[in-house]
Motif scaffolding. Structure first.
Motif, PDB file in Angstrom:
ATOM      1  N   MET A  13       8.267   9.497  -2.802  1.00 45.41           N
ATOM      2  CA  MET A  13       6.924   8.708  -3.125  1.00 45.41           C
ATOM      3  C   MET A  13       7.015   8.243  -4.519  1.00 45.41           C
ATOM      4  O   MET A  13       6.521   6.916  -5.110  1.00 45.41           O
ATOM      5  CB  MET A  13       5.600   9.300  -2.842  1.00 45.41           C
ATOM      6  CG  MET A  13       5.393   9.647  -1.573  1.00 45.41           C
ATOM      7  SD  MET A  13       4.113  10.486  -1.149  1.00 45.41           S
ATOM      8  CE  MET A  13       2.851   9.275  -1.337  1.00 45.41           C
ATOM      9  N   HIS A  14       7.647   8.986  -5.475  1.00 40.36           N
ATOM     10  CA  HIS A  14       7.851   8.523  -6.855  1.00 40.36           C
ATOM     11  C   HIS A  14       8.680   7.301  -7.188  1.00 40.36           C
ATOM     12  O   HIS A  14       8.397   6.551  -7.859  1.00 40.36           O
ATOM     13  CB  HIS A  14       8.290   9.859  -7.548  1.00 40.36           C
ATOM     14  CG  HIS A  14       7.942   9.727  -9.271  1.00 40.36           C
ATOM     15  ND1 HIS A  14       8.161  10.774  -9.886  1.00 40.36           N
ATOM     16  CD2 HIS A  14       7.429   8.647  -9.907  1.00 40.36           C
ATOM     17  CE1 HIS A  14       8.069  10.199 -11.255  1.00 40.36           C
ATOM     18  NE2 HIS A  14       7.408   8.891 -11.126  1.00 40.36           N
ATOM     19  N   GLU A  15       9.701   7.352  -6.261  1.00 36.64           N
ATOM     20  CA  GLU A  15      10.377   6.372  -6.243  1.00 36.64           C
ATOM     21  C   GLU A  15      10.010   5.029  -5.865  1.00 36.64           C
ATOM     22  O   GLU A  15      10.139   3.758  -6.404  1.00 36.64           O
ATOM     23  CB  GLU A  15      11.846   6.493  -5.505  1.00 36.64           C
ATOM     24  CG  GLU A  15      12.764   7.688  -5.972  1.00 36.64           C
ATOM     25  CD  GLU A  15      13.067   7.462  -7.520  1.00 36.64           C
ATOM     26  OE1 GLU A  15      13.740   6.261  -7.685  1.00 36.64           O
ATOM     27  OE2 GLU A  15      13.142   8.255  -8.124  1.00 36.64           O
ATOM     28  N   SER A  16       9.258   5.195  -4.869  1.00 40.53           N
ATOM     29  CA  SER A  16       8.398   3.987  -4.372  1.00 40.53           C
ATOM     30  C   SER A  16       7.272   3.434  -5.498  1.00 40.53           C
ATOM     31  O   SER A  16       7.318   2.252  -5.780  1.00 40.53           O
ATOM     32  CB  SER A  16       7.590   4.464  -3.235  1.00 40.53           C
ATOM     33  OG  SER A  16       6.719   3.561  -2.815  1.00 40.53           O
ATOM     34  N   GLY A  17       6.753   4.495  -6.189  1.00 38.95           N
ATOM     35  CA  GLY A  17       5.871   4.001  -7.182  1.00 38.95           C
ATOM     36  C   GLY A  17       6.455   3.419  -8.213  1.00 38.95           C
ATOM     37  O   GLY A  17       5.806   2.343  -9.042  1.00 38.95           O
ATOM     38  N   LYS A  18       7.765   3.961  -8.671  1.00 40.02           N
ATOM     39  CA  LYS A  18       8.389   3.324  -9.712  1.00 40.02           C
ATOM     40  C   LYS A  18       8.709   1.672  -9.540  1.00 40.02           C
ATOM     41  O   LYS A  18       8.290   0.835 -10.441  1.00 40.02           O
ATOM     42  CB  LYS A  18       9.772   3.874 -10.258  1.00 40.02           C
ATOM     43  CG  LYS A  18       9.672   5.317 -10.634  1.00 40.02           C
ATOM     44  CD  LYS A  18      11.025   5.730 -10.855  1.00 40.02           C
ATOM     45  CE  LYS A  18      10.942   7.379 -11.334  1.00 40.02           C
ATOM     46  NZ  LYS A  18      12.145   8.031 -11.402  1.00 40.02           N
ATOM     47  N   ILE A  19       9.090   1.480  -8.370  1.00 38.55           N
ATOM     48  CA  ILE A  19       9.275   0.022  -7.718  1.00 38.55           C
ATOM     49  C   ILE A  19       7.823  -0.799  -8.017  1.00 38.55           C
ATOM     50  O   ILE A  19       7.817  -1.957  -8.686  1.00 38.55           O
ATOM     51  CB  ILE A  19       9.849  -0.284  -6.537  1.00 38.55           C
ATOM     52  CG1 ILE A  19      11.181   0.442  -6.337  1.00 38.55           C
ATOM     53  CG2 ILE A  19       9.529  -1.530  -6.153  1.00 38.55           C
ATOM     54  CD1 ILE A  19      11.703   0.416  -4.942  1.00 38.55           C
ATOM     55  N   LEU A  20       6.786  -0.219  -7.427  1.00 48.01           N
ATOM     56  CA  LEU A  20       5.473  -0.671  -7.614  1.00 48.01           C
ATOM     57  C   LEU A  20       4.995  -0.847  -9.046  1.00 48.01           C
ATOM     58  O   LEU A  20       4.403  -1.951  -9.530  1.00 48.01           O
ATOM     59  CB  LEU A  20       4.442   0.064  -6.983  1.00 48.01           C
ATOM     60  CG  LEU A  20       3.041  -0.483  -6.495  1.00 48.01           C
ATOM     61  CD1 LEU A  20       2.466   0.424  -5.474  1.00 48.01           C
ATOM     62  CD2 LEU A  20       2.129  -0.819  -7.523  1.00 48.01           C
ATOM     63  N   ALA A  21       5.154   0.056  -9.755  1.00 51.87           N
ATOM     64  CA  ALA A  21       4.853  -0.132 -11.272  1.00 51.87           C
ATOM     65  C   ALA A  21       5.654  -1.339 -12.073  1.00 51.87           C
ATOM     66  O   ALA A  21       5.110  -2.066 -12.822  1.00 51.87           O
ATOM     67  CB  ALA A  21       5.056   1.121 -12.022  1.00 51.87           C
ATOM     68  N   ALA A  22       6.961  -1.406 -11.654  1.00 50.59           N
ATOM     69  CA  ALA A  22       7.828  -2.411 -12.202  1.00 50.59           C
ATOM     70  C   ALA A  22       7.069  -3.794 -11.761  1.00 50.59           C
ATOM     71  O   ALA A  22       7.305  -4.946 -12.326  1.00 50.59           O
ATOM     72  CB  ALA A  22       9.303  -2.240 -11.879  1.00 50.59           C
ATOM     73  N   CYS A  23       6.587  -3.759 -10.578  1.00 48.82           N
ATOM     74  CA  CYS A  23       6.274  -5.110 -10.072  1.00 48.82           C
ATOM     75  C   CYS A  23       4.851  -5.301 -10.724  1.00 48.82           C
ATOM     76  O   CYS A  23       4.795  -6.536 -11.089  1.00 48.82           O
ATOM     77  CB  CYS A  23       5.753  -4.902  -8.420  1.00 48.82           C
ATOM     78  SG  CYS A  23       5.563  -6.778  -7.667  1.00 48.82           S
ATOM     79  N   HIS A  24       4.000  -4.355 -10.991  1.00 51.63           N
ATOM     80  CA  HIS A  24       2.983  -4.793 -11.942  1.00 51.63           C
ATOM     81  C   HIS A  24       3.109  -5.239 -13.376  1.00 51.63           C
ATOM     82  O   HIS A  24       2.553  -6.169 -13.767  1.00 51.63           O
ATOM     83  CB  HIS A  24       2.114  -3.555 -11.871  1.00 51.63           C
ATOM     84  CG  HIS A  24       1.054  -3.237 -10.818  1.00 51.63           C
ATOM     85  ND1 HIS A  24      -0.125  -4.637 -10.800  1.00 51.63           N
ATOM     86  CD2 HIS A  24       0.678  -2.643  -9.797  1.00 51.63           C
ATOM     87  CE1 HIS A  24      -0.599  -4.083  -9.677  1.00 51.63           C
ATOM     88  NE2 HIS A  24      -0.326  -2.971  -9.209  1.00 51.63           N
ATOM     89  N   ARG A  25       4.300  -4.614 -13.978  1.00 54.33           N
ATOM     90  CA  ARG A  25       4.783  -5.196 -15.309  1.00 54.33           C
ATOM     91  C   ARG A  25       5.121  -6.599 -15.225  1.00 54.33           C
ATOM     92  O   ARG A  25       4.882  -7.385 -16.138  1.00 54.33           O
ATOM     93  CB  ARG A  25       5.968  -4.370 -15.386  1.00 54.33           C
ATOM     94  CG  ARG A  25       5.413  -2.802 -16.196  1.00 54.33           C
ATOM     95  CD  ARG A  25       6.349  -2.112 -16.865  1.00 54.33           C
ATOM     96  NE  ARG A  25       7.903  -1.912 -16.334  1.00 54.33           N
ATOM     97  CZ  ARG A  25       7.973  -0.860 -15.340  1.00 54.33           C
ATOM     98  NH1 ARG A  25       7.162   0.258 -15.364  1.00 54.33           N
ATOM     99  NH2 ARG A  25       9.279  -0.703 -14.922  1.00 54.33           N
TER     100      ARG A  25
END
Length: 248
Positions: A13-25
């Protein structure tokens, strides 16, 4: 039933979250007057595809979009649209990312150009309330401590907390137990345990906390037409406290 996640599941889930966070950036770089939330929608679709992920909420209970894009008085679940954003607007972009079956969920409110002092304060208080809630997410505390941390701070700053929409457990489906209200009493509700994963997503309004639902069946707006903001992270409870899986 609250499903406790293994270290392996939390890491996924953390790996998924990293993609999501990068998208928000990247979204933060795109938001400006003249841009449409439809353009943001298309960008998110492409970004997730490039990273081997997919938008989990597209098709969820009939919802048609990769993002929720809620503008000004819209609290949540706003549809992406082709109307240009204006100077002084705010827009909340919310998405759920599926990466190899592991989900993450995060919303962020963005300023469009220059906003009023009141709006600036609304955003600051809402984001701060999220992090105050995360601070109390340690094993042994209770779900009620989260809501109390948010409500006591937000109302002390003269704003209101939405009651009709709350945080939730998340794993390989979008919504699991526990429910995570952003209001309430301390020392109440389920006890926090290592392995719990859930969202905290306070929605804070300038005026009344009450909401009205759009005829589309999804979009909720403030009953008095005043601005609303939201900040959301997915967190995991560890022996050392909260691990933010969607940290930007």
């Amino acid at each position: 039933m609250i499903v406790l996640k293994s270290e392996r599941e939390i890491q996924a889930m953390h790996e998924s979250g990293k993609i999501l966070a990068a998208c928000h950036r990247e979204i933060a770089k795109l938001i400006k007057p003249g841009v449409t939330t439809w353009e943001i929608e298309e960008f998110v679709e492409g970004f997730l595809k490039e990273h081997g992920a997919k938008p989990e909420q597209k098709g969820y209970k009939g919802y048609q979009y990769a993002t929720c894009a809620s503008i000004n008085e819209e609290i949540c679940h706003g549809y992406p649209r082709k109307t240009p954003l204006k100077n002084g607007d705010i827009v909340t972009i919310d998405m759920v990312v599926n990466y190899n079956g592991a989900l993450s969920d995060s919303a962020w409110t963005y300023k469009v150009g220059n906003v009023s002092k009141e709006t600036e304060r609304l955003l600051q208080v809402t984001e701060e309330s999220l992090y105050r809630a995360i601070e109390v997410c340690v094993p042994g505390n209770r779900i009620g401590d989260i809501g109390h941390a948010i409500q006591s701070y937000v109302e002390g700053e003269g704003f209101s907390v939405v009651r009709d929409f709350i945080g939730h457990g998340i794993g390989n489906v979008i919504h699991e137990s526990p429910e995570v209200p952003h209001y309430g009493l301390p020392n109440k509700g389920p006890r926090l345990k290592e392995g719990m994963v859930f969202t905290i997503e306070p929605m804070v309004n300038v005026g009344t906390y009450k909401s009205v639902r759009d005829p589309n069946g999804w979009t909720a707006s403030t009953a008095d037409g005043k601005y609303s903001a939201q900040y959301e992270h997915t967190i995991a409870i560890t022996k050392d406290g909260a691990l933010i899986l969607t940290k930007q």
